[in-house]
Design a protein around this motif. Structure first.
Motif, PDB file in Angstrom:
ATOM      1  N   GLN A  42       0.831  -1.202   0.000  1.00 42.88           N
ATOM      2  CA  GLN A  42       0.000   0.000   0.000  1.00 42.88           C
ATOM      3  C   GLN A  42       0.872   1.261   0.000  1.00 42.88           C
ATOM      4  OE1 GLN A  42      -2.106  -1.034   3.598  1.00 42.88           O
ATOM      5  NE2 GLN A  42      -3.972  -1.597   2.477  1.00 42.88           N
ATOM      6  N   ALA A  43       1.975   1.205   0.742  1.00 46.56           N
ATOM      7  CA  ALA A  43       2.881   2.349   0.785  1.00 46.56           C
ATOM      8  C   ALA A  43       3.511   2.608  -0.584  1.00 46.56           C
ATOM      9  CB  ALA A  43       3.963   2.114   1.836  1.00 46.56           C
ATOM     10  N   LEU A  44       3.916   1.541  -1.263  1.00 47.01           N
ATOM     11  CA  LEU A  44       4.521   1.710  -2.593  1.00 47.01           C
ATOM     12  C   LEU A  44       3.510   2.223  -3.607  1.00 47.01           C
ATOM     13  CD1 LEU A  44       7.484   1.250  -3.559  1.00 47.01           C
ATOM     14  CD2 LEU A  44       6.984   0.333  -1.302  1.00 47.01           C
ATOM     15  N   ASN A  45       2.240   1.899  -3.417  1.00 44.36           N
ATOM     16  CA  ASN A  45       1.216   2.474  -4.294  1.00 44.36           C
ATOM     17  C   ASN A  45       1.223   3.999  -4.206  1.00 44.36           C
ATOM     18  OD1 ASN A  45       0.361  -0.052  -5.127  1.00 44.36           O
ATOM     19  ND2 ASN A  45      -1.344  -0.152  -3.684  1.00 44.36           N
ATOM     20  N   LEU A  46       1.474   4.518  -3.020  1.00 47.61           N
ATOM     21  CA  LEU A  46       1.548   5.969  -2.841  1.00 47.61           C
ATOM     22  C   LEU A  46       2.880   6.534  -3.323  1.00 47.61           C
ATOM     23  CD1 LEU A  46      -0.014   6.375   0.731  1.00 47.61           C
ATOM     24  CD2 LEU A  46      -1.123   6.735  -1.474  1.00 47.61           C
ATOM     25  N   LEU A  47       3.945   5.808  -3.029  1.00 47.60           N
ATOM     26  CA  LEU A  47       5.276   6.315  -3.386  1.00 47.60           C
ATOM     27  C   LEU A  47       5.507   6.336  -4.892  1.00 47.60           C
ATOM     28  CD1 LEU A  47       7.365   4.600  -0.579  1.00 47.60           C
ATOM     29  CD2 LEU A  47       7.154   7.067  -0.945  1.00 47.60           C
ATOM     30  N   LEU A  48       4.906   5.399  -5.607  1.00 46.72           N
ATOM     31  CA  LEU A  48       5.112   5.338  -7.059  1.00 46.72           C
ATOM     32  C   LEU A  48       4.085   6.195  -7.792  1.00 46.72           C
ATOM     33  CD1 LEU A  48       6.049   1.574  -7.392  1.00 46.72           C
ATOM     34  CD2 LEU A  48       7.479   3.517  -8.078  1.00 46.72           C
ATOM     35  N   THR A  49       3.915   7.411  -7.293  1.00 46.82           N
ATOM     36  CA  THR A  49       3.062   8.396  -7.944  1.00 46.82           C
ATOM     37  C   THR A  49       3.924   9.605  -8.310  1.00 46.82           C
ATOM     38  OG1 THR A  49       2.475   9.381  -5.809  1.00 46.82           O
ATOM     39  CG2 THR A  49       1.002   7.678  -6.675  1.00 46.82           C
ATOM     40  N   THR A  50       3.309  10.547  -8.971  1.00 50.55           N
ATOM     41  CA  THR A  50       4.018  11.763  -9.375  1.00 50.55           C
ATOM     42  C   THR A  50       3.274  12.977  -8.865  1.00 50.55           C
ATOM     43  OG1 THR A  50       4.899  10.723 -11.362  1.00 50.55           O
ATOM     44  CG2 THR A  50       4.835  13.124 -11.330  1.00 50.55           C
ATOM     45  N   SER A  51       3.994  13.893  -8.238  1.00 51.48           N
ATOM     46  CA  SER A  51       3.398  15.138  -7.760  1.00 51.48           C
ATOM     47  C   SER A  51       3.623  16.243  -8.789  1.00 51.48           C
ATOM     48  CB  SER A  51       4.041  15.569  -6.435  1.00 51.48           C
ATOM     49  OG  SER A  51       3.960  14.551  -5.467  1.00 51.48           O
ATOM     50  N   PRO A  52       2.695  17.196  -8.893  1.00 52.73           N
ATOM     51  CA  PRO A  52       2.944  18.356  -9.761  1.00 52.73           C
ATOM     52  C   PRO A  52       4.187  19.102  -9.287  1.00 52.73           C
ATOM     53  CG  PRO A  52       0.658  18.302  -9.012  1.00 52.73           C
ATOM     54  CD  PRO A  52       1.387  17.271  -8.208  1.00 52.73           C
ATOM     55  N   LEU A  53       4.898  19.707 -10.199  1.00 51.98           N
ATOM     56  CA  LEU A  53       6.081  20.480  -9.830  1.00 51.98           C
ATOM     57  C   LEU A  53       5.688  21.646  -8.925  1.00 51.98           C
ATOM     58  CD1 LEU A  53       7.959  20.697 -13.251  1.00 51.98           C
ATOM     59  CD2 LEU A  53       8.663  19.379 -11.262  1.00 51.98           C
ATOM     60  N   SER A  54       6.393  21.802  -7.823  1.00 53.93           N
ATOM     61  CA  SER A  54       6.177  22.969  -6.966  1.00 53.93           C
ATOM     62  C   SER A  54       6.740  24.220  -7.616  1.00 53.93           C
ATOM     63  CB  SER A  54       6.836  22.753  -5.601  1.00 53.93           C
ATOM     64  OG  SER A  54       6.238  21.679  -4.920  1.00 53.93           O
ATOM     65  N   VAL A  55       7.830  24.047  -8.355  1.00 51.27           N
ATOM     66  CA  VAL A  55       8.449  25.145  -9.092  1.00 51.27           C
ATOM     67  C   VAL A  55       8.611  24.677 -10.530  1.00 51.27           C
ATOM     68  CG1 VAL A  55      10.413  26.713  -9.241  1.00 51.27           C
ATOM     69  CG2 VAL A  55       9.696  25.836  -7.019  1.00 51.27           C
ATOM     70  N   GLN A  56       7.958  25.365 -11.454  1.00 53.07           N
ATOM     71  CA  GLN A  56       7.913  24.892 -12.831  1.00 53.07           C
ATOM     72  C   GLN A  56       9.268  24.974 -13.527  1.00 53.07           C
ATOM     73  OE1 GLN A  56       4.938  23.647 -13.786  1.00 53.07           O
ATOM     74  NE2 GLN A  56       5.775  22.855 -15.683  1.00 53.07           N
ATOM     75  N   PHE A  57       9.946  26.125 -13.388  1.00 53.33           N
ATOM     76  CA  PHE A  57      11.210  26.338 -14.091  1.00 53.33           C
ATOM     77  C   PHE A  57      12.241  26.959 -13.144  1.00 53.33           C
ATOM     78  CE2 PHE A  57       7.750  27.373 -17.191  1.00 53.33           C
ATOM     79  CZ  PHE A  57       7.848  26.228 -17.967  1.00 53.33           C
TER      80      PHE A  57
END
Length: 548
Positions: A42-57
């Protein structure tokens, strides 16, 4: 017997801390609490995700009168901008800020991949091209290692760094071919003859260099890869070696047909990459790298047999997909020390923290007030990151981020038998030991004492962040801080040492209780702040805090 069998138990606090530290650059009390009630799967299901960039460039706030700003998005040639070294540091700061705001595996994996496909930022073209290199690593963090190996061959930063942009049919350059085999993919086996490393030979390097002739850097960054949408190099057929390439018995005497067009160069490259990745030794070499980075440096005969070999077989069978393999490793009983009873050879606490791990962990768990690059780019990129984190702490701790000493990378990831022990030396101790003091004071205590525009307001953190259950109890306070910042919970004697030496300083327990209650009532933190600083500084300097 070391075991890749899946750990199906609920993680609990100890294993949640272990997994989060090894798999992410974000380590917080709320995440530990969240993960402690999950199974590894269950933890790896969360870890193997992608978050939006906090800083784009990345953003260069200098010169202050007319900042270069988002220079990586400019159509002007990257070389037309001044401050190239500064911009290189800014790119690494952009990556780090996103890393400590992305509670998943993506950034740990991208850093791991940088230890496999190494470039030295200072010798790999412009910082803009280096930015494209970092984005390529991020793109394939959960992707296919074999495909990344192909894409990396035409990455402008790599083309410059290992001189493949000058590799021509009349003047072959073997640098990239050599490192592709030795460091990036199959690796050397035992040397069984002159120029014969079991897995490949010196003659194979010559043939590989011929396959790789004619690929060129594009300084304008206007050739775009259709899969990644990132800039890449191009194929210059007039400089490509157009004879068949015959490899040794290490590769089953494979003959790669010569290209007859620039498009055919891609086919030839694919044939070469396929040949290398068709060797099971390639899968094993990459899995050893994964093990050293995520588990520990020592690979015993037992681990080679019971962990590396079956993991590599799975990696080979699934076509070199990264996500299933890292999932299998991080869900295994072996990763959580559940496959043996040898307390002298533990995975938890079995790695010395890299400086990158150290600063990320301290800043996220103790909630350093880091300036937001989107709203305060000068404070973040220049005053905090460039002047303190990058040029003072990471440089002093011998881990200039993405700029190792040579193409082999940082010794901690390849140099047997020392491996991670190389992070600790007489020359690195000042930076490591004064990191906590600097962040708690808000001043660079490593060098110069200048403000770093970042601070851990420790009394506010203890009061408001819920990281301590009973802050007025000196033993509970000290114990829970030690438990959070050490890999293994210390015994009562060790907790009492820190409590009595640094928090109470010889006074009775009720002294702290009264001081804390007074702070809550009056908001005057003059007493508790100084004692908390001393306590946390010494916890962070302790040997137990150097491992994870």
């Amino acid at each position: 017997m070391a075991s890749l069998n899946q750990n199906i138990n609920i993680l609990g606090v100890k294993n949640a801390k272990h997994l989060l530290r090894r798999a992410s650059f974000v380590y917080t009390k709320s995440l530990v609490d969240q993960y402690s009630v999950l199974t590894p799967n269950q933890a790896l299901n969360l870890l193997l995700t992608t978050s939006p960039l906090s800083v784009q460039f990345p953003y260069d706030p200098l010169p202050t009168t007319a900042p270069d700003g988002f220079w990586t998005e400019s159509t002007a040639l990257a070389t037309s901008f001044t401050g190239q070294a500064r911009k290189g540091a800014i790119v690494s700061g952009w990556w780090w800020y996103n890393a400590i705001n992305s509670p998943n595996l993506k950034y740990k994996m991208s850093h791991f991949l940088s230890t496999c496909f190494t470039v030295e930022m200072s010798g790999s073209g412009t910082p803009t091209e280096f930015y494209d290199y970092i984005r390529l690593l991020l793109f394939y963090s959960y992707g296919n290692y074999k495909t990344l190996a192909k894409k990396m061959t035409l990455n402008n930063s790599m083309l410059t760094y290992l001189n493949n942009t000058t590799n021509s049919k009349t003047a072959p350059n073997e640098n990239y071919a050599r490192e592709f085999l030795e460091l990036f993919t199959i690796g050397k086996g035992p040397q069984i003859g002159t120029g014969n490393y079991t897995n490949y030979t010196e003659a194979d390097i010559v043939q590989a260099a011929r396959v790789l002739t004619g690929f060129r850097r594009v300084a304008a960054r206007n050739v775009i890869d259709s899969d990644t949408l990132l800039p890449k190099g191009y194929n210059l057929f007039s400089q490509h070696h157009t004879s068949p390439k015959t490899f040794s018995s290490a590769f089953n005497n494979t003959v790669i047909a010569a290209a007859t067009t620039d498009v055919g160069m891609d086919t030839e490259l694919n044939d070469f990459v396929n040949m290398v990745f068709n060797q099971q030794a390639t899968a094993k070499n990459i899995c050893r790298k994964l093990y050293i980075y995520f588990v520990k440096g020592t690979i015993s005969t037992e681990v080679e047999t019971d962990i590396i070999t079956p993991l590599a077989q799975d990696f080979y069978n699934n076509g070199y997909e990264i996500a299933p393999i890292i999932r299998k490793l991080l869900e295994s009983q072996h990763f959580y020390d559940l496959d043996d009873s040898d307390a002298t050879n533990e995975t938890i606490g079995g790695i010395i923290k890299s400086p990158l791990q150290q600063i990320s962990e301290v800043c996220t768990y103790l909630q350093a007030t880091i300036s937001n690059p989107n709203t305060s780019p000068y404070d973040f990129y220049y005053k905090f990151w460039s002047l303190f984190a990058y040029n003072s702490f990471l440089t002093g701790a011998n881990m200039i981020l993405f700029d190792p000493e040579n193409v082999a990378g940082h010794p901690a990831y390849y140099q047997a038998p020392v491996f991670d022990k190389s992070w600790i030396s007489a020359s690195t101790l000042i930076a490591r030991y004064r990191l906590g003091e600097s962040l708690l004071d808000g001043y660079n205590r490593i060098s110069g004492n200048a403000t770093i525009i970042t601070k851990i307001n420790i009394s506010d953190v203890i009061r408001n962040s819920n990281i301590i259950s009973v802050s007025s109890d000196p033993y509970i306070l000290t114990s829970e801080l030690c438990n959070a910042l050490f890999a293994q919970n210390p015994d009562a004697d060790r907790v009492n040492y820190f409590m009595n030496s640094f928090l109470l300083q010889g006074l009775a327990n009720f002294y702290w209780t009264n001081a804390w209650d007074s702070y809550i009532a009056t908001n005057n933190n003059s007493v508790v702040e100084s004692r908390l600083k001393l306590l946390v500084t010494n916890i962070l300097r302790a040997p137990e805090s150097q491992i994870f």
